[in-house]
Write an enzyme that holds these catalytic residues in place. Structure first.
Site, short mmCIF file in Angstrom:
data_model
loop_
_atom_site.label_atom_id
_atom_site.label_comp_id
_atom_site.label_asym_id
_atom_site.label_seq_id
_atom_site.Cartn_x
_atom_site.Cartn_y
_atom_site.Cartn_z
N ASP A 59 0.89 -1.16 0.00
CA ASP A 59 0.00 0.00 0.00
C ASP A 59 0.92 1.21 0.00
OD1 ASP A 59 -1.72 2.10 0.52
OD2 ASP A 59 -2.92 0.99 1.98
N VAL A 60 0.89 2.01 -1.06
CA VAL A 60 1.88 3.08 -1.20
C VAL A 60 1.76 4.16 -0.14
CG1 VAL A 60 2.21 2.70 -3.67
CG2 VAL A 60 0.50 4.36 -2.89
N TYR A 154 -8.20 15.60 -8.39
CA TYR A 154 -7.40 14.59 -9.09
C TYR A 154 -6.36 15.28 -9.97
CZ TYR A 154 -6.07 10.98 -12.44
OH TYR A 154 -5.35 10.11 -13.23
N LYS A 158 -2.08 15.22 -9.73
CA LYS A 158 -1.18 14.92 -10.83
C LYS A 158 -0.29 16.11 -11.17
CE LYS A 158 -2.36 10.63 -11.54
NZ LYS A 158 -1.40 9.53 -11.26
#
Length: 282
Positions: A59-60, A154, A158
């Site tokens: 799980d990052v 989102y 990014k």
């Protein structure tokens, strides 16, 4: 050479991550497939030998998971050639309609998780690989350059990944032979638009006008033209992985190329139009 490379892939349970894992394996490569729920790859595990498919829980958002996974790679394989830093998810909601805690959790995955994987990848390429070097591919999105209405946070996550990755790449000593690339993915046939990958929140009461761009984008999310994920990962495996001087950025998909070009033209036009306003500021 390509078929013997070791690939470290995050977010391997579905979508682009799963496609990349299959592409590596189908072409004779070695895949360290990492994901939150290893059981999701049971079918793949039954198909490929354990010396070529290594499945790890990662799980990052958990820094210990990241460190443990890279230690496994060092112990069992001795090297990593390409890190496909893919884990992430979306949110479909207006900025005003997005709960803060939900947005922060997404940033923990899309930005902090991705950057913590990036840092460990660079350390591994520099200190473990013999000879030094490796390729770090951070999976971004068209939204990282061309933000979409109703995908505001989102897009922001990014954008953050774009900025940190570019700065990180500029900090690296060229003699380490570490090549960093941001992959600006367009729209592909994956589960990214499904509720488990991109939860959708009700339209904020102030934004119900159907002509607003956010509602238009929402309406297109399941009706757009999507690329084939397997074609994209095959192109990356056979072309980008063998490119001797890979770019910092590559747009993946015609829609990505077109949208990013449109954004760059708009930025250039705005900057040029008001450039003279800075003439007397020095």
């Amino acid at each position: 050479m390509n078929s013997r490379r070791v690939w470290f892939i995050t977010g391997a349970s579905s979508g682009i991550g799963l496609s990349m894992t299959k592409t590596v394996l189908d072409n004779g490569g070695i895949a360290i497939a990492t994901l939150r729920k290893p059981s999701a790859l049971d079918a793949l595990k039954a198909k490929y030998p354990s010396n070529r498919l290594h499945i790890l829980k990662l799980d990052v958002v958990n820094r210990d998971d990241i460190i443990t996974a890279f230690k496994y790679a060092e112990r069992e394989l001795g090297r990593i050639d390409i890190v496909f830093n893919n884990a992430g998810h979306g949110i479909i909601a207006e900025i005003e309609g997005t709960p803060d805690d939900v947005a922060k959790k997404m940033f923990d995955v899309n930005f902090w998780g991705a950057m913590n994987v990036s840092k460990e990848a660079v350390r591994f390429f520099r200190e473990v690989n013999k000879p030094q070097g490796g390729r770090l591919w951070n999976i971004s999105s068209t939204a990282g350059i061309f933000p979409f209405a109703s995908f505001g946070y989102y897009s922001a996550s990014k954008h953050a990944l774009e900025g940190a990755t570019e700065a990180f790449a500029a900090e690296l000593d060229p003699k380490w032979n570490i090549k960093v690339t941001l992959l600006e993915f367009g729209s592909f046939k994956t589960r990214i638009m499904q509720p488990e990958s991109s939860p959708e929140f009700p339209v904020h009461p102030a934004y119900t006008d159907p002509t607003l761009m956010g509602n238009i984008v929402r309406g297109l999310k399941n009706n757009g033209t999507y690329g084939e994920a397997d074609k994209a990962t095959s192109m990356l495996f056979h072309r980008l992985a063998n490119e001797p001087g890979p770019p910092l950025r590559i747009a993946v998909g015609l829609d990505a190329n077109n949208s990013i070009k449109q954004k760059l033209k708009k930025v250039e036009a705005d900057i040029t139009k008001y450039e003279s306003w800075s003439d007397d500021l020095h």
